[in-house]
Design an enzyme around this catalytic site. Structure first.
Site, PDB file in Angstrom:
ATOM      1  N   CYS A  83       1.008   2.957  11.414  1.00 36.02           N
ATOM      2  CA  CYS A  83       1.552   4.315  11.364  1.00 36.02           C
ATOM      3  C   CYS A  83       0.456   5.350  11.633  1.00 36.02           C
ATOM      4  CB  CYS A  83       2.264   4.553  10.033  1.00 36.02           C
ATOM      5  SG  CYS A  83       3.345   6.003  10.044  1.00 36.02           S
ATOM      6  N   HIS A 192       6.468   0.486  10.357  1.00 32.95           N
ATOM      7  CA  HIS A 192       5.962  -0.044   9.089  1.00 32.95           C
ATOM      8  C   HIS A 192       6.372  -1.504   8.957  1.00 32.95           C
ATOM      9  CE1 HIS A 192       4.535   3.696   7.177  1.00 32.95           C
ATOM     10  NE2 HIS A 192       5.486   4.270   7.885  1.00 32.95           N
ATOM     11  N   GLU A 194       5.565  -3.599   6.707  1.00 37.20           N
ATOM     12  CA  GLU A 194       5.814  -3.923   5.304  1.00 37.20           C
ATOM     13  C   GLU A 194       7.210  -3.505   4.848  1.00 37.20           C
ATOM     14  OE1 GLU A 194       4.414   0.313   5.178  1.00 37.20           O
ATOM     15  OE2 GLU A 194       3.985  -1.477   6.372  1.00 37.20           O
TER      16      GLU A 194
END
Length: 214
Positions: A83, A192, A194
């Site tokens: 990011c 992202h 995650e």
């Protein structure tokens, strides 16, 4: 035990990144740290980031993150930017009225235009939610991830890389933009991983298994 340093410069989604890494590979030692010695001693390095680019870059420079990133890339060990940790590596961002970045990779960070339309509907900014990522090259971090898999995004600015040979993935939201970049032992993504469920966790697994070579 394999070690991965998640660089802590005071801004970033550190907890969620660390937890995701521990989930996909329980035997990895995740080091959330701003200690140059710990970062240098780790097998892999991640630079996450959320927030305004000017503040993030200012914190990175104040804490010497620019040197740590340069040393990591020069060492050949695997590096992952996420990011704002990706955007900060470019040369310049339009955010905050214009802001210089770290200049690791050639290119700029541009703002999504207000009033963008797609199929007769106005697109919201920030670009938030799931979107398809088109893989433009073969890469160890794409292993086991189908082309055009969906990843999770939250951003109002996007990367326009100058070196097309470094682009590893693209996405479309009003405009086509460079969502992933690859250069030797470095790999960066706008989304992202995650927060991207199966595809994102696979990418993190691939990163933890990657030796930094193409």
């Amino acid at each position: 035990m394999s070690t991965v340093a998640v660089i802590d410069y005071g801004m970033g989604n550190l907890h969620s990144v660390a937890k995701a890494l521990e989930h996909v590979q329980p035997n990895v030692e995740v080091r959330v740290t701003n200690d140059p010695a710990v970062i240098a001693d780790s097998d892999r390095v991640i630079l996450p980031g959320v927030g305004a680019i000017r503040d993030c870059v200012a914190q990175m420079l104040a804490q010497g993150v620019d040197r740590e990133v340069a040393d990591t890339l020069a060492s050949g060990k695997p590096f992952l930017g996420i990011c704002v940790g990706y955007q900060a590596l470019m040369q310049f961002s339009e955010e905050n009225g214009g802001s210089n970045c770290l200049g690791v990779y050639p290119g700029q960070v541009k703002q999504f235009a207000a009033g963008m339309m797609e199929d007769g509907e106005r697109l919201k900014v920030p670009h938030m939610g799931w979107n398809k990522v088109s893989q433009t090259i073969e890469h160890p971090l794409w292993q086991g991830i189908e082309d055009n898999s969906r990843f999770y995004f939250v951003h109002s600015y996007y990367v326009a890389a100058e070196n097309s040979a470094q682009v590893a993935g693209r996405c479309h939201y009003g405009v086509d933009f460079d969502v992933a970049l690859s250069d030797k032992n470095g790999f960066c993504v706008q989304f992202h991983p995650e927060k991207s469920h199966t595809a994102g966790l696979q990418l993190l697994t691939n990163f933890l298994n990657w030796d930094g070579k193409l």
